[in-house]
Design a protein around this motif. Structure first.
Motif, PDB file in Angstrom:
ATOM      1  N   ASN A   1      40.519  29.951  20.390  1.00 46.72           N
ATOM      2  CA  ASN A   1      41.163  31.230  20.688  1.00 46.72           C
ATOM      3  C   ASN A   1      41.925  31.246  22.007  1.00 46.72           C
ATOM      4  O   ASN A   1      42.552  32.241  22.338  1.00 46.72           O
ATOM      5  N   ASP A   2      41.835  30.171  22.759  1.00 45.45           N
ATOM      6  CA  ASP A   2      42.456  30.190  24.081  1.00 45.45           C
ATOM      7  C   ASP A   2      43.969  30.308  23.958  1.00 45.45           C
ATOM      8  O   ASP A   2      44.607  29.606  23.177  1.00 45.45           O
ATOM      9  N   PHE A   3      44.512  31.184  24.758  1.00 42.78           N
ATOM     10  CA  PHE A   3      45.957  31.385  24.761  1.00 42.78           C
ATOM     11  C   PHE A   3      46.573  30.968  26.087  1.00 42.78           C
ATOM     12  O   PHE A   3      47.577  30.262  26.139  1.00 42.78           O
ATOM     13  N   THR A   4      45.922  31.378  27.181  1.00 42.80           N
ATOM     14  CA  THR A   4      46.517  31.202  28.507  1.00 42.80           C
ATOM     15  C   THR A   4      46.760  29.730  28.852  1.00 42.80           C
ATOM     16  O   THR A   4      47.845  29.376  29.309  1.00 42.80           O
ATOM     17  N   ASN A   5      45.767  28.893  28.635  1.00 45.02           N
ATOM     18  CA  ASN A   5      45.921  27.497  29.059  1.00 45.02           C
ATOM     19  C   ASN A   5      46.992  26.735  28.281  1.00 45.02           C
ATOM     20  O   ASN A   5      47.810  26.051  28.901  1.00 45.02           O
ATOM     21  N   PRO A   6      47.037  26.847  26.943  1.00 47.72           N
ATOM     22  CA  PRO A   6      48.161  26.221  26.238  1.00 47.72           C
ATOM     23  C   PRO A   6      49.512  26.796  26.674  1.00 47.72           C
ATOM     24  O   PRO A   6      50.507  26.069  26.724  1.00 47.72           O
TER      25      PRO A   6
ATOM     26  N   VAL B   1      52.785  23.168  19.745  1.00 46.89           N
ATOM     27  CA  VAL B   1      52.351  24.543  19.527  1.00 46.89           C
ATOM     28  C   VAL B   1      50.899  24.628  19.028  1.00 46.89           C
ATOM     29  O   VAL B   1      50.443  23.771  18.263  1.00 46.89           O
ATOM     30  N   THR B   2      50.157  25.605  19.542  1.00 51.34           N
ATOM     31  CA  THR B   2      48.805  25.852  19.036  1.00 51.34           C
ATOM     32  C   THR B   2      48.798  27.162  18.255  1.00 51.34           C
ATOM     33  O   THR B   2      49.752  27.923  18.296  1.00 51.34           O
ATOM     34  N   VAL B   3      47.678  27.401  17.569  1.00 53.73           N
ATOM     35  CA  VAL B   3      47.608  28.556  16.680  1.00 53.73           C
ATOM     36  C   VAL B   3      47.888  29.870  17.419  1.00 53.73           C
ATOM     37  O   VAL B   3      48.632  30.725  16.940  1.00 53.73           O
ATOM     38  N   GLN B   4      47.301  30.007  18.608  1.00 47.73           N
ATOM     39  CA  GLN B   4      47.495  31.253  19.350  1.00 47.73           C
ATOM     40  C   GLN B   4      48.940  31.419  19.786  1.00 47.73           C
ATOM     41  O   GLN B   4      49.466  32.519  19.855  1.00 47.73           O
ATOM     42  N   LEU B   5      49.596  30.295  20.086  1.00 47.66           N
ATOM     43  CA  LEU B   5      50.987  30.384  20.509  1.00 47.66           C
ATOM     44  C   LEU B   5      51.913  30.728  19.349  1.00 47.66           C
ATOM     45  O   LEU B   5      52.955  31.343  19.550  1.00 47.66           O
ATOM     46  N   THR B   6      51.545  30.349  18.117  1.00 48.42           N
ATOM     47  CA  THR B   6      52.384  30.753  16.985  1.00 48.42           C
ATOM     48  C   THR B   6      52.426  32.277  16.894  1.00 48.42           C
ATOM     49  O   THR B   6      53.467  32.852  16.624  1.00 48.42           O
TER      50      THR B   6
ATOM     51  N   LEU C   1      28.808  44.220  13.383  1.00 44.00           N
ATOM     52  CA  LEU C   1      30.102  44.897  13.423  1.00 44.00           C
ATOM     53  C   LEU C   1      30.623  45.022  14.853  1.00 44.00           C
ATOM     54  O   LEU C   1      31.788  44.754  15.144  1.00 44.00           O
ATOM     55  N   VAL C   2      29.724  45.442  15.746  1.00 45.73           N
ATOM     56  CA  VAL C   2      30.126  45.665  17.132  1.00 45.73           C
ATOM     57  C   VAL C   2      30.457  44.339  17.818  1.00 45.73           C
ATOM     58  O   VAL C   2      31.335  44.267  18.665  1.00 45.73           O
ATOM     59  N   PHE C   3      29.761  43.283  17.393  1.00 47.24           N
ATOM     60  CA  PHE C   3      29.926  42.003  18.083  1.00 47.24           C
ATOM     61  C   PHE C   3      31.141  41.202  17.613  1.00 47.24           C
ATOM     62  O   PHE C   3      31.733  40.451  18.388  1.00 47.24           O
ATOM     63  N   PHE C   4      31.531  41.386  16.356  1.00 46.08           N
ATOM     64  CA  PHE C   4      32.561  40.505  15.800  1.00 46.08           C
ATOM     65  C   PHE C   4      33.863  40.431  16.610  1.00 46.08           C
ATOM     66  O   PHE C   4      34.407  39.339  16.793  1.00 46.08           O
ATOM     67  N   PRO C   5      34.391  41.572  17.121  1.00 46.93           N
ATOM     68  CA  PRO C   5      35.655  41.463  17.874  1.00 46.93           C
ATOM     69  C   PRO C   5      35.610  40.507  19.057  1.00 46.93           C
ATOM     70  O   PRO C   5      36.647  39.975  19.464  1.00 46.93           O
ATOM     71  N   VAL C   6      34.408  40.244  19.593  1.00 43.35           N
ATOM     72  CA  VAL C   6      34.287  39.305  20.712  1.00 43.35           C
ATOM     73  C   VAL C   6      34.858  37.934  20.327  1.00 43.35           C
ATOM     74  O   VAL C   6      35.418  37.228  21.151  1.00 43.35           O
ATOM     75  N   LEU C   7      34.720  37.588  19.048  1.00 43.94           N
ATOM     76  CA  LEU C   7      35.076  36.236  18.618  1.00 43.94           C
ATOM     77  C   LEU C   7      36.513  36.104  18.155  1.00 43.94           C
ATOM     78  O   LEU C   7      37.000  35.008  17.923  1.00 43.94           O
ATOM     79  N   VAL C   8      37.200  37.222  17.994  1.00 44.15           N
ATOM     80  CA  VAL C   8      38.525  37.170  17.394  1.00 44.15           C
ATOM     81  C   VAL C   8      39.580  36.929  18.470  1.00 44.15           C
ATOM     82  O   VAL C   8      39.413  37.310  19.625  1.00 44.15           O
ATOM     83  N   SER C   9      40.658  36.312  18.064  1.00 41.07           N
ATOM     84  CA  SER C   9      41.774  36.011  18.956  1.00 41.07           C
ATOM     85  C   SER C   9      42.238  37.234  19.746  1.00 41.07           C
ATOM     86  O   SER C   9      42.574  38.266  19.172  1.00 41.07           O
TER      87      SER C   9
END
Lengths: 275, 292
Positions: free
Chosen positions: A207-212, A222-227, B108-116
């Motif tokens: 999920n990292d965006f900043t470092n890439p 390109v990485t997934v977050q950058l797309t 439910l409350v925790f899931f957004p922590v893991l999303v982009s």
């Protein structure tokens, strides 16, 4: 009355949670299934025709299959850096936990800094250029290792404290060399915390965006977050594709979450307990 | 198995285990951090650095929009950290109580922590669209005129902070749940026998005993808030104007513009800010803990 109450509060909480936490995801799914003009209205209506598959294909085809390349790059970075992270941080955590030496306080300060301080980006870019690692996948991998070492080590160190020293002694008496004690005896015992580490770190790195953004510019890197970031500026008129991309980026953590819910929770709380 | 040295002199815990990690960490994290102190004092184009003393810092503090970035960073960190602590604690109390669908609600409350973060940022940007966004459309049907969440300069930073709360409250809740679970049920039992109300149980038992968890949540979310970049960047790019710029986005903008020395000075200011806030806080928390 006593018996009903848990249900009433539960249902109210559930209704509120649905609106707050589920609706945004439903919105993403709906947008991803719409046609271009429908999606641009940004409303919550159901799509006239469900175009999930067509949009999926369109997103993958966009910019010469850039998303495929991005998935490949992101996966490569995640897998390799997590592997290195696990190995190195387990080694550091092990020695820090077991051996009293002056280096421990140095290592502790380094750990604390790593958890707290943001990286100095431009000097790092300068350095990566000198080393020939700027804009390379290997450079990105090493950066992810350096930035996430502290958290991993913390998890390993506290877990190793629960493994009795008698085991080390026994292995030693059986004639194991120091590195054998670690790799053949200790490392296999670290499986629970290793799984936690793998799960938590892969999600973070994926999920990292900043470092890439800083260290890995360039179309071929390109990485997934950058797309997502590119889609955002490029497809302000094609919200259906933008949201299909968001949906695709959300799926990997969702799968990991379904399988490793328990470990993630354990890892997040263990790591969060004071460093 | 032949040992050349007597066993008592060789530790089974080899110090060289530190070396690979130390090299990577030292070269890629520590060295740039230390050298940033020097580069922040230079006019720098990545190949030649010309020493200009404190000129970058003078410039940083004399440009109103850069100073605003500093103030915004503080506002953002305090707001998000405060909201996460309060909401996280309340949610944790709710989700450790005896309620229906407890496990599902926690998930439910925790899931957004893991999303982009970027994905969430884009989604909420669209939902916060001033006229077409679903949030304002919903408010309108209730007869409330919705504000320009991200277009109103007075509001943009707080709108992003709300989304940050949405994404991050799950982690705070989780830490509080772990903290509450560690409290012995005997205390509540005794309190109930003495006739304490739920509110009294919360303020006299839960609140004081959940302190270690609260310290963790406050510290973590403050550090996160001070460093935050990706959500703000995805939602507003620091705008409208410079109204939601924070130090991390200033660092990125100055880097993009080629002002490497100034960008690095921003980084040093961020280091200082974090150290000034977090170190005394940690010491204070630890001391209080020892006294108790």
């Amino acid at each position: 009355m006593r018996k009903i109450r848990p249900y009433v509060t539960g249902l109210i909480a559930l209704a509120i949670a649905m609106v707050i936490f589920v609706l945004p995801f439903v919105f993403v799914l709906l947008q991803a299934a719409k046609s271009k003009p429908e999606a641009s209205r940004l409303n919550f209506g159901l799509p006239e025709k469900w175009l999930l598959w067509d949009n999926l294909v369109a997103v993958f085809k966009a910019r010469d299959y850039q998303l495929v390349l991005a998935y490949f790059n992101s996966t490569l970075i995640t897998v390799v850096s997590v592997t290195i992270l696990i190995l190195l941080s387990a080694m550091v955590g092990y020695v820090m936990q077991r051996r009293k030496t002056g280096w421990n306080s140095v290592a502790s300060v380094a750990l604390f800094m790593g958890l707290m301080m943001p990286p100095a980006v431009v000097p790092t870019i300068g350095l990566l250029q000198e080393l020939g690692l700027f804009k390379t996948i290997s450079g990105m991998i090493l950066i992810q290792v350096a930035y996430n070492l502290s958290f991993s080590t913390l998890l390993f160190r506290s877990f190793i404290a629960t493994i009795p020293r008698d085991l080390d002694e026994a292995a030693r008496i059986d004639g194991a060399k120091p590195w054998q004690i670690f790799f053949r005896v200790i490392l296999p015992l670290l499986k629970p915390v290793t799984v936690t580490n793998i799960v938590v770190q892969s999600i973070a790195i994926f999920n990292d965006f900043t470092n890439p953004l800083y260290y890995l510019p360039g179309k071929e890197n390109v990485t997934v977050q950058l797309t997502l970031y590119n889609f955002q500026s490029m497809y302000t008129s094609q919200y259906n594709l933008l949201f299909m991309n968001i949906l695709l980026v959300t799926i990997p953590p969702l799968i990991v979450f379904i399988f490793f819910n328990r470990q993630i929770v354990a890892g997040m709380t263990a790591g969060a307990v004071k460093g | 198995m032949t040992e050349t040295r007597p066993r008592s002199h060789t530790s089974p815990y080899p110090l060289w285990f530190f070396i690979p990690a130390a090299i990577i960490y030292g070269v890629l994290f520590l060295a740039p951090t230390v050298s940033s102190l020097w580069f922040s004092l230079t006019r720098w184009d990545l190949s030649t650095a010309e020493f200009i003393g404190l000129e970058n810092f003078r410039q940083f503090f004399s440009e109103p929009f850069l100073v605003q970035g500093l103030v915004n960073t503080l506002i953002y960190a305090v707001t998000t950290s405060g909201l996460k602590t309060v909401c996280g604690l309340l949610l944790a109390v709710l989700l450790t109580g005896n309620i229906f669908a407890r496990g599902f609600l926690r998930t439910l409350v925790f899931f957004p922590v893991l999303v982009s973060t970027i994905g969430i940022g884009i989604t909420f940007t669209v939902m916060m669209h001033p006229t077409r966004g679903i949030i304002n459309v919903a408010l309108e049907t209730l007869g409330i005129p919705g504000p320009g969440w991200l277009t109103n300069p007075a509001l943009a930073l707080f709108s992003v902070a709300l989304v940050d709360l949405w994404k991050g409250v799950g982690l705070a809740t989780l830490i509080f749940i772990a903290g509450i679970a560690a409290i012995s049920p005997d205390y509540y039992e005794a309190a109930r026998i003495d006739g304490a109300t739920r509110l009294q149980q919360f303020s006299r038992i839960t609140l004081p005993l959940v302190r270690p968890a609260m310290i963790t949540v406050v510290t973590l979310s403050l550090i996160g808030g001070l460093r935050s970049f990706d959500l703000i960047w995805a939602m507003t790019r620091g705008g409208p104007g410079f109204s939601s710029d924070v130090i991390a986005s200033v660092i990125y903008k100055q880097y993009q513009a080629g002002f490497y020395g100034l960008s690095t000075a921003g980084n040093v200011i961020l280091f200082a800010l974090i150290a000034i806030i977090i170190l005394p806080l940690t010491l204070w928390f630890n001391r209080r803990e020892v006294e108790e």
